[in-house]
Design a protein around this motif. Structure first.
Motif, PDB file in Angstrom:
ATOM      1  N   GLY A 129       0.782  -1.197   0.104  1.00 51.68           N
ATOM      2  CA  GLY A 129       0.079  -0.129   0.025  1.00 51.68           C
ATOM      3  C   GLY A 129       1.060   1.281   0.115  1.00 51.68           C
ATOM      4  O   GLY A 129       2.030   1.236   0.652  1.00 51.68           O
ATOM      5  N   HIS A 130       0.356   2.303  -0.512  1.00 52.12           N
ATOM      6  CA  HIS A 130       0.947   3.628  -0.576  1.00 52.12           C
ATOM      7  C   HIS A 130       2.192   3.808  -1.425  1.00 52.12           C
ATOM      8  O   HIS A 130       2.535   2.915  -2.144  1.00 52.12           O
ATOM      9  CB  HIS A 130       0.964   4.203   0.806  1.00 52.12           C
ATOM     10  N   GLY A 131       3.003   4.812  -0.994  1.00 51.71           N
ATOM     11  CA  GLY A 131       4.198   5.283  -1.563  1.00 51.71           C
ATOM     12  C   GLY A 131       4.285   6.684  -1.702  1.00 51.71           C
ATOM     13  O   GLY A 131       3.466   7.489  -1.468  1.00 51.71           O
ATOM     14  N   SER A 179      -8.663   5.465   8.287  1.00 52.79           N
ATOM     15  CA  SER A 179      -7.602   6.101   7.581  1.00 52.79           C
ATOM     16  C   SER A 179      -7.722   5.490   6.190  1.00 52.79           C
ATOM     17  O   SER A 179      -7.185   6.178   5.234  1.00 52.79           O
ATOM     18  CB  SER A 179      -6.338   5.892   8.092  1.00 52.79           C
ATOM     19  N   GLU A 180      -7.868   4.346   6.035  1.00 53.21           N
ATOM     20  CA  GLU A 180      -8.011   3.717   4.746  1.00 53.21           C
ATOM     21  C   GLU A 180      -9.112   4.178   3.910  1.00 53.21           C
ATOM     22  O   GLU A 180      -8.946   4.079   2.672  1.00 53.21           O
ATOM     23  CB  GLU A 180      -8.074   2.191   4.721  1.00 53.21           C
ATOM     24  N   MET A 181     -10.005   5.000   4.394  1.00 55.43           N
ATOM     25  CA  MET A 181     -11.147   5.300   3.737  1.00 55.43           C
ATOM     26  C   MET A 181     -10.999   6.877   3.097  1.00 55.43           C
ATOM     27  O   MET A 181     -11.879   7.102   2.011  1.00 55.43           O
ATOM     28  CB  MET A 181     -12.402   5.245   4.698  1.00 55.43           C
ATOM     29  N   LEU A 223      -1.174  -4.970   1.378  1.00 57.39           N
ATOM     30  CA  LEU A 223      -0.571  -4.940   2.624  1.00 57.39           C
ATOM     31  C   LEU A 223      -0.736  -3.403   3.061  1.00 57.39           C
ATOM     32  O   LEU A 223      -0.137  -2.561   2.352  1.00 57.39           O
ATOM     33  CB  LEU A 223       0.901  -5.154   2.263  1.00 57.39           C
ATOM     34  N   HIS A 224      -1.117  -3.200   4.175  1.00 54.73           N
ATOM     35  CA  HIS A 224      -1.213  -1.837   4.716  1.00 54.73           C
ATOM     36  C   HIS A 224      -0.778  -2.039   6.262  1.00 54.73           C
ATOM     37  O   HIS A 224      -0.641  -3.153   7.052  1.00 54.73           O
ATOM     38  CB  HIS A 224      -2.380  -1.556   4.716  1.00 54.73           C
ATOM     39  N   CYS A 225      -0.657  -0.674   6.954  1.00 55.46           N
ATOM     40  CA  CYS A 225      -0.773  -0.722   8.290  1.00 55.46           C
ATOM     41  C   CYS A 225      -1.707   0.381   8.863  1.00 55.46           C
ATOM     42  O   CYS A 225      -1.907   1.288   8.101  1.00 55.46           O
ATOM     43  CB  CYS A 225       0.861   0.066   8.597  1.00 55.46           C
ATOM     44  N   ASN A 226      -2.558   0.175  10.028  1.00 58.59           N
ATOM     45  CA  ASN A 226      -3.528   0.858  10.420  1.00 58.59           C
ATOM     46  C   ASN A 226      -2.935   1.902  11.236  1.00 58.59           C
ATOM     47  O   ASN A 226      -1.812   1.695  11.693  1.00 58.59           O
ATOM     48  CB  ASN A 226      -4.326  -0.045  11.323  1.00 58.59           C
ATOM     49  N   SER A 231       7.101   5.045   8.427  1.00 51.98           N
ATOM     50  CA  SER A 231       6.042   5.312   7.590  1.00 51.98           C
ATOM     51  C   SER A 231       5.437   4.011   6.867  1.00 51.98           C
ATOM     52  O   SER A 231       6.044   2.881   6.761  1.00 51.98           O
ATOM     53  CB  SER A 231       6.351   5.956   6.272  1.00 51.98           C
ATOM     54  N   GLU A 232       4.165   4.165   6.884  1.00 53.99           N
ATOM     55  CA  GLU A 232       3.322   2.715   6.318  1.00 53.99           C
ATOM     56  C   GLU A 232       3.965   2.428   4.987  1.00 53.99           C
ATOM     57  O   GLU A 232       4.084   1.239   4.865  1.00 53.99           O
ATOM     58  CB  GLU A 232       1.912   3.208   6.379  1.00 53.99           C
ATOM     59  N   ARG A 233       4.183   3.482   4.184  1.00 61.12           N
ATOM     60  CA  ARG A 233       4.649   2.992   2.785  1.00 61.12           C
ATOM     61  C   ARG A 233       6.008   2.216   2.856  1.00 61.12           C
ATOM     62  O   ARG A 233       6.100   1.345   1.997  1.00 61.12           O
ATOM     63  CB  ARG A 233       4.621   4.388   1.901  1.00 61.12           C
TER      64      ARG A 233
HETATM   65 ZN   LIG Z   1      -2.884   2.220   4.209  1.00 58.17          ZN
END
Ligand SMILES: [Zn+2]
Length: 305
Positions: free
Chosen positions: A52-54, A192-194, A130-133, A75-77
């Protein structure tokens, strides 16, 4: 016997269904004269891994981009990329005959549109995002002093680091009208994902896509989500928030069973350490690999009677 065949057929979807149906019955006829063995010819060959993300690079094509959540030192990314690269290697090493394709393999973000396209172009049969909350700040009223004998308050944002555990998101239209209204009136924080990723549940195109997706892929999406969730809980001792449906663009447009794995809360200091550690990343990757193996044997299952 008939029920078993029907159950098997329910696992198979998409354009292959009719072909599978015919081949299953012809196999059955042949098998009944021998050992009465039914062989399902579906093979899981390609898994799409979606970190996820970047960071949005300059000159990126139009589309939806999102930098993701931040912890105190990471960072999540970056976490999702590290997990994705490890997961790709582990799948290709540990699961015979399965190729893993990444939607993103560098720090640069890839739009949601392009991610779904990569999944479909590579003929993915399973999509794992794949993500982090992360929990949004809480707004609290704090007493800052007194004026003419009366207490003076102001609103302050307080980080909420209490989130803990994993969560599996599968594609669906989960929001009720009450939730919609609550979000509009700022009564609740959006997930946050929304943020910007949500689809409009009243849009006719979204309704058609959702119904189509549910008809074809929902059952397998729930299966893979359960396998991953169980591995993370039973083997790694993680807390879980379970499975939830959410209207997410990238899951809806990838025409295959899909799950979005929230691997932990990056704004919880303890979980941030775990998500960035070698041990934590290996736990998560190994759990997902075991889950894919279980899913693979379930969907390719050979039934002997
Ligand atoms: Zn995410």
């Amino acid at each position: 016997m008939k029920n078993k065949i029907l159950n098997r057929l329910k696992l198979i979807s998409g354009p292959a269904a009719l072909f599978m149906c015919l081949s299953l019955f012809s196999l059955k006829l042949e098998a009944s004269t021998k050992k009465d063995t039914i062989v399902n010819s579906f093979k899981l060959k390609t898994v799409i891994i979606d970190p996820g993300h970047g960071a949005k690079a300059e000159g990126s094509p139009p589309g939806h981009y999102s930098r993701g959540a931040d912890g105190s030192f990471s960072s999540e990314r970056n976490v999702t990329l590290a997990l994705g690269l490890k997961l790709q290697k582990a799948i290709e090493k540990d699961i015979n005959g399965v190729k893993a394709v990444l939607t993103r393999s560098t720090a640069d973000d890839v739009s949601w549109e392009r991610r779904a396209q990569i999944a479909n172009e590579n003929k993915g049969q399973l999509f794992i995002s794949l993500h982090c909350n992360s929990l949004a700040d809480r707004v609290v009223r704090e007493r800052v002093g007194t004026k003419r004998g009366k207490a003076v308050y102001k609103s302050v944002r307080v980080p909420d680091r209490s989130g803990k555990g994993v969560l599996m998101l599968i594609y669906g239209l989960h929001r009720s009208r009450e939730e919609e209204n609550a979000i509009k009136n700022n009564q609740v924080e959006e997930d946050s994902e929304m943020n910007g990723a949500a689809l409009d549940p009243d849009d006719p195109v979204v309704i058609i896509l959702t119904n189509e997706y549910k008809r074809k892929f929902r059952k397998q999406s729930v299966n893979i989500a359960n396998f991953i969730n169980d591995e993370l809980v039973q083997n790694d001792g993680r807390r879980t928030e379970g499975l939830r449906e959410q209207g997410l663009y990238v899951l809806c447009h990838a025409a295959m069973p899909s799950v979005l794995v929230e691997t932990g809360y990056i704004n919880n200091p303890e979980e941030e350490e775990y998500l960035n550690s070698e041990e934590g990343q290996n736990d998560i990757v190994n759990s997902i690999v075991r889950a894919i193996k279980s899913y693979k044997s379930q969907i390719e299952g050979v039934t002997t009677n």
